[in-house]
Scaffold this motif. Sequence first.
Motif, PDB file in Angstrom:
ATOM      1  N   ARG A 310      36.126  23.108  76.880  1.00  0.00           N
ATOM      2  CA  ARG A 310      36.340  21.653  76.855  1.00  0.00           C
ATOM      3  C   ARG A 310      35.342  20.929  75.968  1.00  0.00           C
ATOM      4  NH1 ARG A 310      37.287  22.652  82.540  1.00  0.00           N
ATOM      5  NH2 ARG A 310      35.132  22.044  83.023  1.00  0.00           N
ATOM      6  N   ARG A 311      34.277  21.622  75.568  1.00  0.00           N
ATOM      7  CA  ARG A 311      33.253  20.980  74.725  1.00  0.00           C
ATOM      8  C   ARG A 311      33.631  21.087  73.248  1.00  0.00           C
ATOM      9  NH1 ARG A 311      29.661  23.633  78.456  1.00  0.00           N
ATOM     10  NH2 ARG A 311      29.389  25.356  76.980  1.00  0.00           N
ATOM     11  N   PRO A 312      33.210  20.115  72.428  1.00  0.00           N
ATOM     12  CA  PRO A 312      33.402  20.245  70.978  1.00  0.00           C
ATOM     13  C   PRO A 312      32.621  21.439  70.436  1.00  0.00           C
ATOM     14  CG  PRO A 312      32.826  17.989  71.579  1.00  0.00           C
ATOM     15  CD  PRO A 312      32.604  18.827  72.794  1.00  0.00           C
ATOM     16  N   VAL A 313      33.121  22.052  69.389  1.00  0.00           N
ATOM     17  CA  VAL A 313      32.404  23.123  68.693  1.00  0.00           C
ATOM     18  C   VAL A 313      31.556  22.471  67.613  1.00  0.00           C
ATOM     19  CG1 VAL A 313      32.623  25.168  67.245  1.00  0.00           C
ATOM     20  CG2 VAL A 313      34.197  24.821  69.162  1.00  0.00           C
ATOM     21  N   THR A 314      30.249  22.596  67.747  1.00  0.00           N
ATOM     22  CA  THR A 314      29.340  21.969  66.789  1.00  0.00           C
ATOM     23  C   THR A 314      28.594  23.029  66.002  1.00  0.00           C
ATOM     24  OG1 THR A 314      27.611  21.813  68.477  1.00  0.00           O
ATOM     25  CG2 THR A 314      29.057  19.916  68.210  1.00  0.00           C
ATOM     26  N   VAL A 480      41.750  24.077  71.892  1.00  0.00           N
ATOM     27  CA  VAL A 480      41.011  24.585  70.737  1.00  0.00           C
ATOM     28  C   VAL A 480      40.472  23.369  69.980  1.00  0.00           C
ATOM     29  CG1 VAL A 480      42.336  26.717  70.540  1.00  0.00           C
ATOM     30  CG2 VAL A 480      43.127  24.687  69.321  1.00  0.00           C
ATOM     31  N   TRP A 481      39.336  23.531  69.319  1.00  0.00           N
ATOM     32  CA  TRP A 481      38.669  22.402  68.675  1.00  0.00           C
ATOM     33  C   TRP A 481      38.978  22.378  67.188  1.00  0.00           C
ATOM     34  CZ3 TRP A 481      36.670  17.955  69.895  1.00  0.00           C
ATOM     35  CH2 TRP A 481      35.847  17.272  68.989  1.00  0.00           C
ATOM     36  N   SER A 482      39.350  21.217  66.696  1.00  0.00           N
ATOM     37  CA  SER A 482      39.636  21.046  65.276  1.00  0.00           C
ATOM     38  C   SER A 482      38.354  20.693  64.534  1.00  0.00           C
ATOM     39  CB  SER A 482      40.673  19.939  65.063  1.00  0.00           C
ATOM     40  OG  SER A 482      40.810  19.658  63.675  1.00  0.00           O
ATOM     41  N   LEU A 483      37.894  21.616  63.680  1.00  0.00           N
ATOM     42  CA  LEU A 483      36.749  21.308  62.821  1.00  0.00           C
ATOM     43  C   LEU A 483      37.126  20.300  61.747  1.00  0.00           C
ATOM     44  CD1 LEU A 483      35.129  24.831  62.241  1.00  0.00           C
ATOM     45  CD2 LEU A 483      34.374  23.029  63.796  1.00  0.00           C
ATOM     46  N   THR A 484      38.414  20.161  61.501  1.00  0.00           N
ATOM     47  CA  THR A 484      38.893  19.257  60.457  1.00  0.00           C
ATOM     48  C   THR A 484      39.012  17.826  60.964  1.00  0.00           C
ATOM     49  OG1 THR A 484      40.177  21.109  59.577  1.00  0.00           O
ATOM     50  CG2 THR A 484      40.707  18.912  58.737  1.00  0.00           C
ATOM     51  N   ARG A 485      39.598  17.670  62.158  1.00  0.00           N
ATOM     52  CA  ARG A 485      39.878  16.325  62.680  1.00  0.00           C
ATOM     53  C   ARG A 485      38.996  15.954  63.868  1.00  0.00           C
ATOM     54  NH1 ARG A 485      46.559  16.393  62.371  1.00  0.00           N
ATOM     55  NH2 ARG A 485      46.670  16.898  60.133  1.00  0.00           N
ATOM     56  N   HIS A 486      38.121  16.858  64.284  1.00  0.00           N
ATOM     57  CA  HIS A 486      37.155  16.585  65.349  1.00  0.00           C
ATOM     58  C   HIS A 486      37.836  16.109  66.640  1.00  0.00           C
ATOM     59  CE1 HIS A 486      34.112  17.119  62.295  1.00  0.00           C
ATOM     60  NE2 HIS A 486      34.711  16.211  61.543  1.00  0.00           N
ATOM     61  N   ARG A 487      38.775  16.891  67.081  1.00  0.00           N
ATOM     62  CA  ARG A 487      39.448  16.622  68.354  1.00  0.00           C
ATOM     63  C   ARG A 487      40.017  17.935  68.882  1.00  0.00           C
ATOM     64  NH1 ARG A 487      45.626  14.544  67.756  1.00  0.00           N
ATOM     65  NH2 ARG A 487      46.245  15.748  65.920  1.00  0.00           N
ATOM     66  N   HIS A 488      40.381  17.916  70.167  1.00  0.00           N
ATOM     67  CA  HIS A 488      40.983  19.100  70.764  1.00  0.00           C
ATOM     68  C   HIS A 488      42.492  19.087  70.559  1.00  0.00           C
ATOM     69  CE1 HIS A 488      37.231  19.729  73.256  1.00  0.00           C
ATOM     70  NE2 HIS A 488      37.555  20.971  72.943  1.00  0.00           N
ATOM     71  N   ARG A 489      43.034  20.281  70.350  1.00  0.00           N
ATOM     72  CA  ARG A 489      44.481  20.511  70.367  1.00  0.00           C
ATOM     73  C   ARG A 489      44.758  21.603  71.385  1.00  0.00           C
ATOM     74  NH1 ARG A 489      46.940  18.824  65.652  1.00  0.00           N
ATOM     75  NH2 ARG A 489      48.838  18.767  66.938  1.00  0.00           N
ATOM     76  N   LEU A 490      46.004  21.804  71.751  1.00  0.00           N
ATOM     77  CA  LEU A 490      46.375  22.810  72.739  1.00  0.00           C
ATOM     78  C   LEU A 490      47.303  23.852  72.132  1.00  0.00           C
ATOM     79  CD1 LEU A 490      47.054  20.439  75.785  1.00  0.00           C
ATOM     80  CD2 LEU A 490      45.148  22.034  75.572  1.00  0.00           C
TER      81      LEU A 490
END
Length: 760
Positions: A310-314, A480-490
Motif C-alpha cells: 500500500r506504500r508508494p515505491v520511492t 502496484v505503484w506507477s513510477l510514471t504517474r505516482h499513483r497506485h493501480r490494480l
Amino acid sequence: MTHGAATRKVVSFKRHLRAEISEGNGAFLFSERGVTVLHGPHIESLATELDGTKDVASLLRSSPGGMDSEQVAALVDRLMDAGLVSLYSPRDLDDDRAVAFWDSCGIEPAGSGAGGAVGSVGLVGTDRNVDLRPTADALRDAGVTVLSGDVHNVLGHADLSVVVCEDYLSPALSGIDAAHREAGQPWLLAKQLGTQVWVGPIFQPGESACWHCLASRLWGHRHAEACAQAALGHPGPARRPEASVPPLAGLATHLVALEATKWLAGHRHQGQRCVWTLDTDDLHGRYHELRARPQCPACGDPSMVAAQARRPVTLGDVGRGVGTGGGYRALTPEQVLDRYRHLVSPVTGVIKEVRRDPRGPASCHSYRSGPNLSLPAGDMDMLRHGLRDESGGKGASSVEAEVGALCEALERYSGSFQGDEERVRASLRELEDQALHPNDCMLFHDRQYRDRAEWNSAHGSLQHVCEPFDEHAVVNWTPVWSLTRHRHRLLPTRMLYYGAPYDPGDAGVRADSNGNAAGSSLEDAILQGLLEIVERDAVALWWYNRTSAPGVDLAAFGDLWVDELRGVYADLGRELWVLDVTSDVGIPVMVALSRRAGASPEHIMVGFGAHLDPRIALRRALTELNQLVPALVEAEPEDLGDPDLRSWWQRATVTAEDYLLADPGVRHRVPADFACVPRRDLAGDVESVTTSLAALGLETLVLDQTRPDIELPVVKVIVPGMRHFWARFGPGRLYDVPVRIGRLSEPTSYEDLNPVPLFL
C-alpha cells in the motif's frame, strides 16, 4: 581476588586444562582445543601452586617466586580474567571430569554442580507413539528433575520443556508452541528416531523464532509430500517407518539430555537457535540456523507485506557500487553470498542447496538452486526438458553464477503467494480506472483466444493461451505503484504472484516471471526488472517479425573473457556469434547464438542480454547462452519434453531461419555505436529508463515483493504494452515498432508472424 567466603575455596587452573612447567620457558596449558603458553616473571613459580591443593589464604601465604600477597592476588586475578583459573569448593572437585566439562563450556561450578545442571525439565511427547522413558532416564542420569505429562501440566512447574516428536511438522506442535508462547517458557524440540537425529532449536518466546517460523520452511522443502497428503486426505506430514537400533536410540536420548542440561546450567551459544541434524550413516552433523519471520502470523506481524504494497515505491540515492560481469551492483557477489547464505539449508532455508551444474564445461559457470517456483503446478513437460525446471545462475565467474542462482531462487520464493499479500476483491467493471485490464499486459490477440484449444494442444505450457478475461467476474486484485504517474493501480493478484489461489474468474490470467527481479538494493532490483522487460520486448520484435539484425564485432569489445569463450565454443565444435536487436527504447539488447559447425541437426541455441552498458549487455547474452550448454549440448530429442523446444532442436537451421544470421548489408556493431550511457547511480538509471519509456507512451509499474524474512529486495516490474518474448500476438508494438524504426516498410500480418514460438 577477594577474601572472605572465597578464602574457603581452592585456587586451580580450570579443570579442562593440564599444566606443565618448563624452566625458563614458562607454563604450557594443554586442552582438547590446543595449547596455551604462559610467559612472564614468576609465572612458573605460581603455576606449580595452582593444582587445586591450596585455598586462597594458603596461596597468598606461600609467596611463590618471592612475591608478596598483593602480587600473588594481582597475577591470579589476571589469570582468572583470561578464563584460565577459577575458585572451587572441595565438593566441586568430587567429579573432576564433570567439572572439566563445565569449565570447557565456560560455566562456573556454582551454576552446574559436580553432577551437572541443577534444574527441572517438563518432558512432553507429541503423541502416544513417542516413548519418553529413555529420555527421562537420560535426564535423571544427568541430575535433572523430570516432570512428565500433558504440556499444560508441566508449564510453570519446570525450568525448560523438552518436547520429543516423530516429525517436526507434527500437528500437535502448533498447540504446544502456542502454550509455551503464552506461558513465556523456553522449550527444546527433538526427533530421536530415524537415521536422521534432530535436536533443537530451543524456542525462547519473545526472543527467538517460533515453531511456525520453522514449519513454514520445512513445508517449503516438502511440497511433493504436501500434495500427496492432500490427495490422500491426510492432515500433517506423512507417517514413515521407524528406524533405529539400540546404540542409535541411546545416542539420541543422551544428546537431548546433554543439550537440556547445558541450557539449565546457563550455557548459551548460537547453536541453540539452530536445528542440529546428525546423519547417523556417516556421523555428519550440521547446524541449520533458524531466524524469526517478522511477518509470522504466530509470533510476528502478519500485516507487514500487505502494508508494504500500500506504500508508494520511492527511490533512494544508491551509488553504482562495484562492476561485475552482470552489471553494476551495490554489493559485491561475495558480500551478497555472505549476507544471504543462511537462507540455504534443507531444513531452515528457503533453498535446499546451490550447486554447480556438473554437465558441460566448467568454464560455462552454470549453477542450479532448486525447483523453479514460477512454473505452473504439475507441469511435467517443463520438469523434463531441463531449461526451466530449476532456478539457475550464470556469470563470467563461478561466484557470480553461484550468487545468481541464489538470488533467482530467492526472487521466485518472494514472488510466490503466501497468503499475507494485499488483496482487493472486486470486478474490473466495479474498479473502473483504478484497475488495468490484464490483457494490456498479456497482449493476446483475439484470434489467439478464438483458436486457443487447438493452439494449447500443440504447444508447451509456456505458450498457453488463457481464456478471455471476464470483466464482470469478482477476483482478487493487488496494488502496484506507477513510477510514471505516482499513483497506485490494480492488477489481478493471480497475475502477480505464483501459485495464488484460483477463482473461476481468474481463468483469464496467469503469473509469469517477466519483470521479476532481485537486487542488492530496491533500485538495483527495479533496474534489473526493467532491463528484462526491455530485453524481452526487443527480442520479440526481432523474432516474430523475423527481421535481419546487425552483427556484433566481438573482437572490438576487447574483453579477454569473451575471447576465451569463443575458444571454448570452438572446442565444443560450435560456432558463436552475436546480433544487436536494440529497439526504439535505445537500451542495448543483444542476442548470442551458437550452432554445431558443419553438422546436422544444427542444434541452435540462443541467449539474450540487455544493459545500459553495451559491454555488459554482451556478457549477459553470452552467459545466458552458457547457461543452456549443460542442459542442451548432450541432450537427446526424447529428453526434451517441451514440444516447441524439441521441434526447434531437431529441425531449425540458419538457412531456413535466416534472420538468425547477421545482416550482411550492415556493418558489425562496435561499442561506440551504442549511445546509451549509464547514470551516476542506480536510481538515476531507473529514472533514465522510465523516462525513455514514458516518451514512448509507456507506464512503468512496480510491485515490491520483498519478504521481511528474506530481506533481499525483490520486485515485479510491469510495463503495459511491452511484449513478452513468448507468443503474444495482440495489436501494438509487435506490429508498429519495426515499421517506425525502419526495419520493415509495413507491419507484418498476423498470418506471417514467426510460427515458431520462442521456447525459453
